[in-house]
Design a protein around this motif. Structure first.
Motif, PDB file in Angstrom:
ATOM      1  N   ALA A 118       0.830  -1.199   0.000  1.00  0.00           N
ATOM      2  CA  ALA A 118       0.000   0.000   0.000  1.00  0.00           C
ATOM      3  C   ALA A 118       0.869   1.254   0.000  1.00  0.00           C
ATOM      4  O   ALA A 118       0.600   2.221  -0.732  1.00  0.00           O
ATOM      5  N   THR A 119       1.935   1.256   0.811  1.00  0.00           N
ATOM      6  CA  THR A 119       2.860   2.389   0.830  1.00  0.00           C
ATOM      7  C   THR A 119       3.559   2.529  -0.514  1.00  0.00           C
ATOM      8  O   THR A 119       3.749   3.646  -1.025  1.00  0.00           O
ATOM      9  N   ALA A 120       3.958   1.399  -1.098  1.00  0.00           N
ATOM     10  CA  ALA A 120       4.643   1.428  -2.395  1.00  0.00           C
ATOM     11  C   ALA A 120       3.754   2.034  -3.474  1.00  0.00           C
ATOM     12  O   ALA A 120       4.227   2.802  -4.327  1.00  0.00           O
ATOM     13  N   ARG A 121       2.458   1.716  -3.442  1.00  0.00           N
ATOM     14  CA  ARG A 121       1.521   2.304  -4.407  1.00  0.00           C
ATOM     15  C   ARG A 121       1.488   3.824  -4.265  1.00  0.00           C
ATOM     16  O   ARG A 121       1.498   4.560  -5.259  1.00  0.00           O
ATOM     17  N   ALA A 122       1.459   4.273  -3.029  1.00  0.00           N
ATOM     18  CA  ALA A 122       1.407   5.719  -2.799  1.00  0.00           C
ATOM     19  C   ALA A 122       2.678   6.390  -3.288  1.00  0.00           C
ATOM     20  O   ALA A 122       2.634   7.486  -3.881  1.00  0.00           O
ATOM     21  N   MET A 123       3.823   5.760  -3.062  1.00  0.00           N
ATOM     22  CA  MET A 123       5.094   6.329  -3.512  1.00  0.00           C
ATOM     23  C   MET A 123       5.179   6.323  -5.030  1.00  0.00           C
ATOM     24  O   MET A 123       5.730   7.244  -5.639  1.00  0.00           O
ATOM     25  N   ALA A 124       4.626   5.277  -5.651  1.00  0.00           N
ATOM     26  CA  ALA A 124       4.612   5.221  -7.113  1.00  0.00           C
ATOM     27  C   ALA A 124       3.768   6.353  -7.680  1.00  0.00           C
ATOM     28  O   ALA A 124       4.164   7.043  -8.627  1.00  0.00           O
ATOM     29  N   ALA A 125       2.601   6.560  -7.091  1.00  0.00           N
ATOM     30  CA  ALA A 125       1.727   7.640  -7.563  1.00  0.00           C
ATOM     31  C   ALA A 125       2.416   8.992  -7.413  1.00  0.00           C
ATOM     32  O   ALA A 125       2.322   9.853  -8.295  1.00  0.00           O
ATOM     33  N   ALA A 126       3.150   9.174  -6.296  1.00  0.00           N
ATOM     34  CA  ALA A 126       3.856  10.436  -6.074  1.00  0.00           C
ATOM     35  C   ALA A 126       4.952  10.655  -7.110  1.00  0.00           C
ATOM     36  O   ALA A 126       5.292  11.796  -7.433  1.00  0.00           O
TER      37      ALA A 126
END
Length: 456
Positions: A118-126
């Motif tokens: 979930a954190t990785a998804r957020a970092m990818a979006a950023a």
């Protein structure tokens, strides 16, 4: 920090692979073994062997204190975790660094951030990398999951935040199924990973699984192109190839550039893989997770670029900058890897450990066999069933499949059943030859193509 002696905290074919790369760099190796692995090939090849515990992985390869104690007592100055076991354990990476040793992999904070999907998804979006429409981080309970599903639409995929290997994954077709499956997925994730956290994604029905291999030195990153891993059974990869035949040059360039962008945004160090879903119907690709380690299928990327990824991991961990610029990385030809497992396909792929009574390894141009095998070796029943990987390369995909068929015909592993008959059948299949498959294709194919195993 200079690296002069590596403690290999893994087993099987990846341990052999690490020892070979270290030897070419003039670095000594110490092989960690459980009581069940004293006779494995890696133990025979290493400069030293240290027993770290009994056969059960929890008391040996997964015991952080036992691994560290073995490394320190052996005088090693670095630890290579391979894949699986402790390779993506941020706490272990911290312990290694705190002990004054080099962890051959990313920094602990990178493992922690990218290991939580979930954190990785957020970092990818950023970082401007496309992600599958889904929850913004973890979903806390059934009601929260139902609210997210209403916004992204059904069907939805429930995924474990902390895990991989297909565990904790469910697909819900409607709200009723979602309410039932959320507790099940959370319980499975908790049992498998010690973390019951979940997140939701839109379910892409006929997705292709495409992943990008990257190398980074903490500041700069490059890619060594992509692999396709869509031929899967129970979400476990069976056949991998590079490059992905389903991509256009334009999509390939955008996909690989996005992987480098994300890797640089997190200051990635070492070898890693960013996994994507590719929707062939729309041409869209979506980031799904990052594996902060070397992967089983890394040889196909090596075969199409000529870059030794394991050797580069060691160089980078020792403090050296990337030896390549992106312009240095040239894609040539096509490579395919098939996993040779000790499994009986005629008995629903039941794991089948035993003694290797005979071994004939295929050879010739463009053929590589990375394995843990030798005649007389007794495959223990305590670990993953992977025996080795047959990798082939040729100028074209059709040529690579023909070479794979020839090599599979030469390969003989006697004494136990293997998945070789499955790969022979796949290489001869018209849809596989045409590249007309997706992540759920193989399971449907197996329903109408039973595999007989002569050794069963």
């Amino acid at each position: 920090m200079p690296v002069t002696k590596i403690f290999v905290a893994n087993r099987g074919e990846i341990a052999v692979r690490i020892i070979r790369a270290a030897r070419e760099l003039g670095i000594a190796t110490v092989q960690a073994v459980s009581a069940a692995d004293r006779d494995m090939l890696a133990a025979r090849l290493a400069d030293e062997v240290v027993e770290i515990g009994p056969a059960h992985a929890r008391k040996s390869y997964l015991d952080m204190d036992a691994v560290l104690r073995g490394a320190i007592e052996s005088g090693a100055d670095a630890i290579h975790p391979g894949y699986g076991f402790l390779s993506e354990n941020a706490a272990f990476a911290e312990k290694v660094e705190q002990a004054g040793l080099v962890f051959i992999g990313p920094k602990a904070e990178t493992i922690r951030a990218m290991g939580d999907k979930a954190t990785a998804r957020a970092m990818a979006a950023a970082a401007g990398v496309p992600t599958v429409p889904g929850s913004e981080g973890r979903v806390d309970g059934v009601e929260a999951a139902l609210a997210v599903a209403e916004t992204i639409g059904y069907p939805v995929m429930i995924k474990a935040s902390a895990g991989g290997g297909g565990r904790g994954i469910r697909v819900a077709q409607d709200a009723g199924e979602l309410a039932t499956l959320i507790p099940q997925a959370s319980a499975e994730a908790l049992a498998a990973f010690g973390d019951g956290g979940l997140y939701l994604e839109r379910f892409v029905g006929t997705a292709r699984h495409v992943e990008v291999q990257i190398l980074g030195d903490g500041t700069r990153a490059i890619h060594t192109y992509e692999r396709e891993c869509s031929l899967q059974r129970r979400r476990q990869k069976v056949w991998e190839e590079a490059p992905a035949a389903c991509l256009t040059p334009e999509v390939r360039e955008a996909l690989c550039a996005s992987a480098v962008r994300l890797a640089e945004s997190v200051g990635y160090r070492g070898a890693g893989t960013l996994e994507y879903l590719y929707d062939a119907a729309t041409g869209e690709f979506f980031f799904i997770e990052m594996n902060t380690r070397i992967q089983v299928e890394h040889p196909v990327s090596e075969m199409i670029t000529g870059i030794d990824l394991v050797r580069e991991m060691i160089r980078i961990a020792a403090g050296n900058p990337l030896a390549y610029s992106q312009a240095d990385v040239r894609l040539k030809g096509h490579a395919i890897e098939v996993r040779i497992n000790a499994e009986d396909a005629a008995k629903n792929f039941l794991p089948a450990p035993g003694t290797i009574t005979g071994l004939r390894v295929p050879g010739g141009m463009g053929v590589r066999f990375d394995s843990m095998l030798y005649p007389g070796y007794s495959v223990p029943p305590f670990y993953d069933s992977l025996l080795g990987k047959l990798i082939v390369w040729d100028e074209t995909r059709a040529g690579a499949i023909a070479r794979l068929s020839r090599a599979l015909g030469e390969l003989e592993v006697s004494g136990l059943p293997t998945t070789t008959p499955l790969h022979k059948a796949l290489a001869a299949d018209a849809e596989v030859q045409a590249g007309a498959f997706h992540t759920r294709w193989l399971e449907s194919w197996l329903e109408t193509h039973p595999i007989d195993n002569p050794a069963s």
